[in-house]
Motif scaffolding. Structure first.
Motif, PDB file in Angstrom:
ATOM      1  N   VAL A 115       2.546   1.465  -4.065  1.00  0.00           N
ATOM      2  CA  VAL A 115       0.927   2.543  -4.156  1.00  0.00           C
ATOM      3  C   VAL A 115       0.699   3.652  -4.021  1.00  0.00           C
ATOM      4  CG1 VAL A 115      -1.145   2.313  -5.071  1.00  0.00           C
ATOM      5  CG2 VAL A 115      -0.168   0.380  -4.871  1.00  0.00           C
ATOM      6  N   ASP A 116       0.927   4.615  -2.725  1.00  0.00           N
ATOM      7  CA  ASP A 116       1.028   5.517  -2.119  1.00  0.00           C
ATOM      8  C   ASP A 116       2.088   6.455  -2.384  1.00  0.00           C
ATOM      9  OD1 ASP A 116      -1.607   5.393  -1.722  1.00  0.00           O
ATOM     10  OD2 ASP A 116      -0.577   4.937   0.811  1.00  0.00           O
ATOM     11  N   ASN A 117       2.962   5.300  -3.233  1.00  0.00           N
ATOM     12  CA  ASN A 117       4.078   6.684  -3.134  1.00  0.00           C
ATOM     13  C   ASN A 117       4.684   6.503  -5.202  1.00  0.00           C
ATOM     14  OD1 ASN A 117       6.131   8.228  -2.454  1.00  0.00           O
ATOM     15  ND2 ASN A 117       7.405   6.439  -2.764  1.00  0.00           N
ATOM     16  N   ALA A 118       3.335   5.702  -6.024  1.00  0.00           N
ATOM     17  CA  ALA A 118       3.285   6.213  -7.334  1.00  0.00           C
ATOM     18  C   ALA A 118       4.876   5.390  -7.442  1.00  0.00           C
ATOM     19  CB  ALA A 118       4.226   7.174  -7.561  1.00  0.00           C
ATOM     20  N   GLN A 119       3.988   4.016  -7.195  1.00  0.00           N
ATOM     21  CA  GLN A 119       5.214   2.869  -6.925  1.00  0.00           C
ATOM     22  C   GLN A 119       6.608   2.729  -7.254  1.00  0.00           C
ATOM     23  OE1 GLN A 119       4.142  -0.766  -7.816  1.00  0.00           O
ATOM     24  NE2 GLN A 119       1.801   0.134  -8.461  1.00  0.00           N
TER      25      GLN A 119
ATOM     26  N   ARG B  38       7.394  10.372  -9.376  1.00  0.00           N
ATOM     27  CA  ARG B  38       6.208  11.939  -8.597  1.00  0.00           C
ATOM     28  C   ARG B  38       6.002  12.905  -8.652  1.00  0.00           C
ATOM     29  NH1 ARG B  38       9.365   9.564  -3.344  1.00  0.00           N
ATOM     30  NH2 ARG B  38      11.187   9.282  -4.726  1.00  0.00           N
TER      31      ARG B  38
ATOM     32  N   GLU C 193      -2.218   1.924 -14.635  1.00  0.00           N
ATOM     33  CA  GLU C 193      -1.897   3.258 -13.126  1.00  0.00           C
ATOM     34  C   GLU C 193      -1.566   4.120 -13.435  1.00  0.00           C
ATOM     35  OE1 GLU C 193      -0.470   0.128 -10.172  1.00  0.00           O
ATOM     36  OE2 GLU C 193       0.463   0.073 -11.599  1.00  0.00           O
TER      37      GLU C 193
ATOM     38  N   LYS D 256       1.179  -1.037  -0.126  1.00  0.00           N
ATOM     39  CA  LYS D 256      -0.356  -0.080   0.206  1.00  0.00           C
ATOM     40  C   LYS D 256       0.625   1.112  -0.060  1.00  0.00           C
ATOM     41  CE  LYS D 256      -3.682   2.594   2.249  1.00  0.00           C
ATOM     42  NZ  LYS D 256      -3.371   3.300   2.005  1.00  0.00           N
ATOM     43  N   GLU D 257       1.954   1.113   0.677  1.00  0.00           N
ATOM     44  CA  GLU D 257       2.628   2.430   1.116  1.00  0.00           C
ATOM     45  C   GLU D 257       3.769   2.528  -0.105  1.00  0.00           C
ATOM     46  OE1 GLU D 257       5.272   2.680   4.479  1.00  0.00           O
ATOM     47  OE2 GLU D 257       5.918   1.007   3.887  1.00  0.00           O
TER      48      GLU D 257
END
Ligand SMILES: [Zn+2]
Length: 298
Positions: free
Chosen positions: A41-45, A265, A60, A38-39
């Protein structure tokens, strides 16, 4: 003749009790750290420790770039007809069916229109997990239509490349896509509409040799593999050892092949600035087929 005969079946591993649910933790291939999915995903992979850029799916990518993660999909139904009835280790038709089932896409690309920081755009995003993101007739046709749609609606075009090159199972037909897309991009250029190309890991073969390098700006992600032929083929041809980091984004930036290497990012922010700048400096001509504008003179 075997000396010993197995009379008992091997013990089956108890898979249920010890297996971690798939995709909950991911190991970074660069620094080895285990990251909670999840981290990631939240950090744009992007790895939180070493900034390794994981590969992203086409959907994505669209979600990351477009406002509200929303877009209208175009030409989703186009499928390859296996024009050559090609078979290598398995029939191309079977390969297609497996990929369609696994990715829930009909080919290696999604074309969507939406808004990027409130600027209307058309984005074509390639999907690597569909036969290595290879460019066949469908990919070629969809990018061409995306360029034509951008032309018609007078908005910029963005193509996100992630591809192993032309799709050999479609032979010369896949190579023809290079010229077809390039011609559509030339019309976009004549209409003075911006075309931005993003090169992600990997971008190789016929994709690099055509639309991926034709952007008004060619933007790459850090450490992405970008090239035409593989390093082994080049070494054998020129009979020289290739330098370290050869065919990576940073090397290509140093040698003038691409314009900028940027952290994923910050990509959307850069696009928003660039599109505004290009749209102001290159107002679209009313006629798409008009001759190129004469060079500005003092
Ligand atoms: Zn890492």
């Amino acid at each position: 003749m075997a000396w010993f005969k197995k009379t008992r079946k091997p013990i089956k591993a108890n898979e249920k009790s010890s297996r971690v649910p798939e995709g909950l933790w991911v190991k970074c291939p660069s620094c080895g750290r285990a990251i909670y999915n999840k981290e990631l995903v939240d950090n744009a992979q992007v790895c939180l420790k070493c900034e390794h850029h994981f590969r992203m799916s086409a959907a994505e990518r669209l979600k990351l770039l477009l406002d509200g993660g929303q877009w209208t999909e175009h030409d989703a139904g186009l499928r390859s007809t296996d024009p050559l009835k090609f078979t290598d280790t398995k029939p191309y038709r079977t390969r297609l069916e497996t990929s369609i089932k696994a990715t829930r896409l009909n080919d290696a690309i999604i074309v969507g229109s939406g808004r990027l920081d409130d600027v209307p755009v058309v984005i074509a995003s390639m999907e690597y997990s569909f036969i290595g993101g290879s460019m066949g007739v469908v990919v070629g046709e969809k990018i061409t239509r995306a360029a034509e749609m951008a032309l018609e609606s007078r908005c910029p075009l963005i193509v996100v490349s992630c591809s192993g090159g032309a799709r050999m199972m479609e032979g010369a037909l896949s190579l023809m896509q290079m010229a077809k897309i390039s011609a559509a991009l030339a019309r976009l250029d004549r209409a003075r509409l911006p075309y931005l190309s993003i090169l992600t890991d990997p971008t190789t073969g016929g994709v690099t040799a055509s639309f991926a390098m034709l952007g008004d700006l060619n933007i790459a992600e850090p450490k992405a593999l970008i090239g035409f032929a593989g390093p082994r083929v080049i070494e054998q041809t020129i009979r020289q050892k290739l330098p370290d980091g050869f065919q990576r984004s940073e090397f290509l930036l140093d040698h003038g092949m691409i314009d900028v290497v940027i952290d994923r990012r910050e990509l959307k922010g850069l696009f928003a600035r660039m599109l505004r700048m290009l749209l102001v400096s290159r107002p679209a001509t009313p006629d798409a087929t008009a001759a190129p504008a004469p060079a500005l003179t003092q």
